[in-house]
Design an enzyme around this catalytic site. Structure first.
Site, PDB file in Angstrom:
ATOM      1  N   MET A  30       1.002  -1.206   0.017  1.00  0.00           N
ATOM      2  CA  MET A  30       0.019  -0.018   0.025  1.00  0.00           C
ATOM      3  C   MET A  30       0.852   1.210  -0.094  1.00  0.00           C
ATOM      4  SD  MET A  30      -3.554  -1.164   2.154  1.00  0.00           S
ATOM      5  CE  MET A  30      -2.699  -0.871   3.711  1.00  0.00           C
ATOM      6  N   HIS A  37       8.983  -3.911   3.088  1.00  0.00           N
ATOM      7  CA  HIS A  37       8.751  -4.026   1.994  1.00  0.00           C
ATOM      8  C   HIS A  37      10.227  -4.501   0.995  1.00  0.00           C
ATOM      9  CE1 HIS A  37       5.799  -0.915   3.240  1.00  0.00           C
ATOM     10  NE2 HIS A  37       4.910  -2.052   2.882  1.00  0.00           N
ATOM     11  N   LYS A 149       4.712 -10.464   9.330  1.00  0.00           N
ATOM     12  CA  LYS A 149       4.271  -9.491  10.053  1.00  0.00           C
ATOM     13  C   LYS A 149       2.776  -9.301  10.105  1.00  0.00           C
ATOM     14  CE  LYS A 149       3.722  -4.995  11.845  1.00  0.00           C
ATOM     15  NZ  LYS A 149       2.849  -4.439  10.750  1.00  0.00           N
ATOM     16  N   VAL A 176      10.624  -7.690   9.615  1.00  0.00           N
ATOM     17  CA  VAL A 176      11.898  -6.815   9.769  1.00  0.00           C
ATOM     18  C   VAL A 176      11.599  -5.733  10.918  1.00  0.00           C
ATOM     19  CG1 VAL A 176      13.390  -5.039   8.629  1.00  0.00           C
ATOM     20  CG2 VAL A 176      12.529  -6.994   7.268  1.00  0.00           C
ATOM     21  N   SER A 185       6.665  -0.787  10.486  1.00  0.00           N
ATOM     22  CA  SER A 185       5.237  -0.530   9.708  1.00  0.00           C
ATOM     23  C   SER A 185       5.038   0.701   9.441  1.00  0.00           C
ATOM     24  CB  SER A 185       4.364  -0.921  10.945  1.00  0.00           C
ATOM     25  OG  SER A 185       2.781  -0.180  10.563  1.00  0.00           O
ATOM     26  N   ARG A 187       2.385   2.698   9.729  1.00  0.00           N
ATOM     27  CA  ARG A 187       2.006   3.420  10.660  1.00  0.00           C
ATOM     28  C   ARG A 187       2.695   3.632  12.083  1.00  0.00           C
ATOM     29  NH1 ARG A 187      -1.748  -0.660   9.356  1.00  0.00           N
ATOM     30  NH2 ARG A 187      -3.852   0.366   8.267  1.00  0.00           N
TER      31      ARG A 187
END
Ligand code: AMP
Length: 281
Positions: A30, A37, A149, A176, A185, A187
Site C-alpha cells: 500500500m 517491503h 508481520k 523486519v 510498519s 503506521r
C-alpha cells in the site's frame, strides 16, 4: 523501470513475461515503502526473473475512515526506492480503475478471518482477499511474497490460493524490526516519540512468550500470562487482543502441541499496531 497506471498496460507487460516463459515475482503493497517491503522485494529478486511491485492504497480494506485518511503516502520516494532495488515494473492503479462503477464482487475467506484482527476490523480481510485476487488476476505472477508481520493476512491469502486453485506460489518473509525490536510498519510514522516507547511493549511481550515457551511451557493460558504481565504493565497502550492460536488454521488452542502463533494487537494513542511470533514445536 516501468510504471503502469492502467490495468491493460500491466496485463500486456505480464503477458510478455509469461510468453517468454520467465518467472514473475509479485510484491503487493500500500506504499510508503520501508525496509520490510524492501526485504520482500529482495526475496522476489532472488527467486524470480522479473519483479513487479504494486502500490495501491486499497480503501475497501479500511474499516476506519480516519485510518485511511491519515495513511502515509510517498509516491515519489516509493518509485525511487523501487528503482534502487531493480524492480522491473510498478503497478499503481487508481481507485476508479480497480473498482469501477457498479463494482459488486467480494471475496470472503470465512473462519480464518473471524477472530484476531478480523474481530475488530469488520470487512478488513474481505477487502484484502478481494484486492489480492484482483491483483493476481491482472498480474498473473508465478510467485507472490508476503510479510509474516501480517500473519492472519498471510494465512488468509494462503487459504484463498488453495481453495480457489490459484496458480501462484505464496512465499513469506520474516518481520523486519528496528534495532530495539519494534516491527517496521508504515503506521509507525504516526507515533510520537513517547508513543513509540510505549509501542515497544509489543516486542517485550513477544520476548516474554518466547522465553516462557523455551522453558518448556506449553499451556496457552500460562504462555499468554507472560505476555499479559508485560502488556498490562504498560500504561500507554490499550490491548485489542493477545492470543495464542494454531499456526496453520488460526484455531484457538489451549496447548501448544503443534506450531502455534502468539498474535497481539494494541492501540498506542490512535494508532493500532500488530505483531506476532511463531512458536515452533
Ligand atoms: P502493506 O504495505 O502494509 O500492505 O504491506 C505490504 C507487505 O509488506 C505485506 O505483505 C506485509 O506483511 C509486508 N510487511 C509490512 N511490514 C513488514 C515488516 N516489518 N517486515 C516484513 N514484511 C512487512
Amino acid at each position: 523501470m516501468k510504471v503502469f497506471r492502467t490495468i491493460s498496460e500491466m496485463q500486456n507487460w505480464s503477458h510478455g513475461i509469461r510468453t517468454a516463459h520467465k518467472t514473475l515475482g509479485f510484491v503487493p503493497t500500500m506504499g510508503a515503502l520501508h525496509e520490510g517491503h524492501i526485504s520482500l522485494i529482495n526475496c522476489a529478486r532472488e527467486m524470480t526473473d522479473k519483479v513487479v511491485v504494486s502500490i495501491f492504497l486499497n480503501p475497501i480494506q479500511f474499516d476506519n475512515q480516519e485510518d485511511l485518511r491519515t495513511y502515509p503516502i510517498s509516491e515519489e520516494n516509493d518509485l525511487l526506492l523501487c528503482e534502487a532495488e531493480n524492480v522491473d515494473a510498478v503497478f499503481m492503479p487508481t481507485y476508479e480503475k480497480m473498482y469501477p462503477e457498479f463494482y459488486q464482487t467480494n471475496i470472503q475467506v470465512k473462519e480464518i478471518t473471524k477472530g484476531l484482527c478480523g474481530a475488530s476490523r469488520e470487512g478488513h480481510f474481505d477487502g484484502v482477499a478481494t484486492v489480492v485476487l484482483k491483483l493476481f488476476n491482472i498480474i498473473q505472477p508465478t510467485h507472490a511474497i508476503f510479510g509474516e508481520k501480517d500473519y492472519q493476512q498471510l494465512v488468509t491469502i494462503r487459504r484463498m490460493v488453495v481453495d480457489l486453485n490459484l496458480p501462484v506460489e505464496i512465499v513469506s518473509r520474516p518481520t523486519v524490526r528496528e534495532e530495539d525490536g519494534l516491527a517496521l510498519s508504515t503506521r509507525n510514522q504516526r507515533l510520537s516519540k513517547k508513543e513509540r516507547q510505549h509501542a515497544l511493549a509489543l516486542y517485550r511481550s513477544i520476548k516474554a512468550v518466547q522465553a516462557t515457551f523455551k522453558n518448556g511451557e506449553r499451556n496457552a493460558d500460562r504462555l499468554l500470562g507472560a505476555a499479559n504481565e508485560i502488556l498490562n504493565d504498560e500504561a500507554g497502550i490499550m490491548i485489542d487482543y493477545a492470543e495464542i492460536r494454531d499456526a496453520e488454521f488460526l484455531h484457538p488452542i489451549s496447548r501448544v502441541d503443534k506450531d502455534a502463533v502468539y498474535a497481539v494487537a494494541v492501540f498506542v494513542g490512535l494508532v493500532r499496531l500488530i505483531d506476532n511470533c511463531v512458536l515452533k514445536v
